[in-house]
Structures are given as structure tokens and as C-alpha cells.
Design a protein around this motif. Sequence first.
Motif, PDB file in Angstrom:
ATOM      1  N   GLU A  49       0.848  -1.190   0.000  1.00 16.23           N
ATOM      2  CA  GLU A  49       0.000   0.000   0.000  1.00 16.23           C
ATOM      3  C   GLU A  49       0.886   1.243   0.000  1.00 16.23           C
TER       4      GLU A  49
ATOM      5  N   VAL B 164       0.828   4.557   1.027  1.00 16.17           N
ATOM      6  CA  VAL B 164      -0.073   5.262   1.942  1.00 16.17           C
ATOM      7  C   VAL B 164      -0.329   6.715   1.548  1.00 16.17           C
TER       8      VAL B 164
ATOM      9  N   ARG C 114      -3.425   7.442  -0.743  1.00 14.12           N
ATOM     10  CA  ARG C 114      -4.729   7.336  -0.093  1.00 14.12           C
ATOM     11  C   ARG C 114      -5.746   6.434  -0.789  1.00 14.12           C
TER      12      ARG C 114
ATOM     13  N   ALA D 133      -6.437   3.247  -0.185  1.00 11.17           N
ATOM     14  CA  ALA D 133      -7.203   2.434   0.768  1.00 11.17           C
ATOM     15  C   ALA D 133      -8.332   3.252   1.378  1.00 11.17           C
ATOM     16  N   GLU D 134      -8.086   4.530   1.614  1.00 11.46           N
ATOM     17  CA  GLU D 134      -9.134   5.415   2.140  1.00 11.46           C
ATOM     18  C   GLU D 134     -10.266   5.564   1.129  1.00 11.46           C
ATOM     19  N   LEU D 135      -9.919   5.678  -0.160  1.00 10.46           N
ATOM     20  CA  LEU D 135     -10.939   5.780  -1.209  1.00 10.46           C
ATOM     21  C   LEU D 135     -11.826   4.539  -1.214  1.00 10.46           C
TER      22      LEU D 135
ATOM     23  N   ARG E 264     -12.347   2.375   1.203  1.00 12.79           N
ATOM     24  CA  ARG E 264     -13.134   2.318   2.442  1.00 12.79           C
ATOM     25  C   ARG E 264     -14.334   3.255   2.366  1.00 12.79           C
ATOM     26  N   SER E 265     -14.106   4.499   1.948  1.00 12.68           N
ATOM     27  CA  SER E 265     -15.202   5.476   1.951  1.00 12.68           C
ATOM     28  C   SER E 265     -16.214   5.213   0.834  1.00 12.68           C
TER      29      SER E 265
ATOM     30  N   ASN F 158     -17.106   0.842   1.415  1.00 16.66           N
ATOM     31  CA  ASN F 158     -17.181   0.272   2.755  1.00 16.66           C
ATOM     32  C   ASN F 158     -16.441  -1.061   2.843  1.00 16.66           C
TER      33      ASN F 158
ATOM     34  N   GLU G 174     -12.499  -2.747   3.614  1.00 12.57           N
ATOM     35  CA  GLU G 174     -11.145  -2.534   4.116  1.00 12.57           C
ATOM     36  C   GLU G 174     -10.152  -3.206   3.173  1.00 12.57           C
TER      37      GLU G 174
ATOM     38  N   GLN H 289       3.292  -1.207   4.043  1.00 12.08           N
ATOM     39  CA  GLN H 289       2.966   0.138   3.578  1.00 12.08           C
ATOM     40  C   GLN H 289       4.279   0.845   3.253  1.00 12.08           C
TER      41      GLN H 289
ATOM     42  N   GLN I 183       0.024   1.460   9.531  1.00 13.39           N
ATOM     43  CA  GLN I 183      -0.969   2.325  10.155  1.00 13.39           C
ATOM     44  C   GLN I 183      -2.293   1.601  10.126  1.00 13.39           C
TER      45      GLN I 183
END
Length: 190
Positions: A150, A152, A155, A157-159, A161-162, A165, A167, A173, A189
Amino acid sequence: MFLEQVYENAPAVKSGKHYTTVNEFTDQQPALRPEVLVEVRDRLCELGLFDADKILVEEDKGAILGAAICLERKLPLAVARWYSYELNHELTASIDSEYFSGKLYVNGISPGDRVVIIDDTISTGGTLAALIEAVSLAGASVVEVLVAVEKVSNRGAELIRSRFNLEVKSLIQITVDPLTQRARVVPKQS
């Protein structure tokens, strides 16, 4: 661990808006040692639950890893391609990733399938987002997303997730320093 050794201080090149590493795991530079692939396969098999019917990968860099895992986990492997065979039931998903914008073509996913998506790297999340959308279009569901690496700072993984939904589980990382154009493995993290 081999994967961390491959990435620690790996050279990076500018790829569109981001830097990408050049290394033996993703680019076969130098040629990929079997022990690196075996280690990554085994670690991803331990990380994932694999409560699924199929594995889905993209053909460029994810296919090598997906093939190794499908043999270990005894799950059918579906591969997203960068070009169409114009087959019945072929799914088309739009992709906007760090490397490419266009279409991905997915065969082998059926309604009701429970799918594990596996990729070598998540950066901006564009490839994984396209794969998740293709699975959804097929009437199937993504039960797990596994990646070896990843990036980090991009971002992705954040995309995921949001937006979905889900993980993204990663083994390591990394960050890339634009001044030195070198990668650095960072502590995981949450």
C-alpha cells in the motif's frame, strides 16, 4: 522478510502525478526470485479469510500473484483484462488509476459469486475501484480486498473504504520520497 527488502530504498520514477517504484516484485527488475513470490503468496494467504467462490485480479501485475494464490487456495481465478474479447457476459468497468484511464474487461464472475480481489499494489485505488464496480455489475459481491503493498500517501485504501465500505488489507505500507526518488517501508498504520 523478502518483500520489505525489495521495497526498502527501491528506486522510483515519475508516473503521471505520482512516483512508482521499480523493483523485482512488480516489474521483474531484476527478475523475480521465486522465494519473493512464495513469501508474498504465503503471507497473503495468512492475512486473508478466503471465504469466497473466486479470486479476481488484473492481468498486468496482479495476475502473477493471483495465480500463485489460486493454486494455494484452490479457488477459481478470474482476470480483468485491458482489452476486450467481445465475449458474451463480459463486464466493462471504467478505470482511472495512477497509470491508466480507460476500460477494464472482466470475464468469469457470475451472479451470486463471493469474490476476493487481490492486487500487488494499491496506490490511488483506481484499479481496485474498477474491479469492485465490475463485480457489483455482475451481481456478485466482494468479500475481501488483499494487496501486498500500500502506497499510503496516495490514499487509495481510504478511497476504497469510503466509497465501497471495504477494508483493504496490506502486507506492507510504503512511501516514496520525491527528493531522493526512493521508497521507504513505513510502520503499518491502522
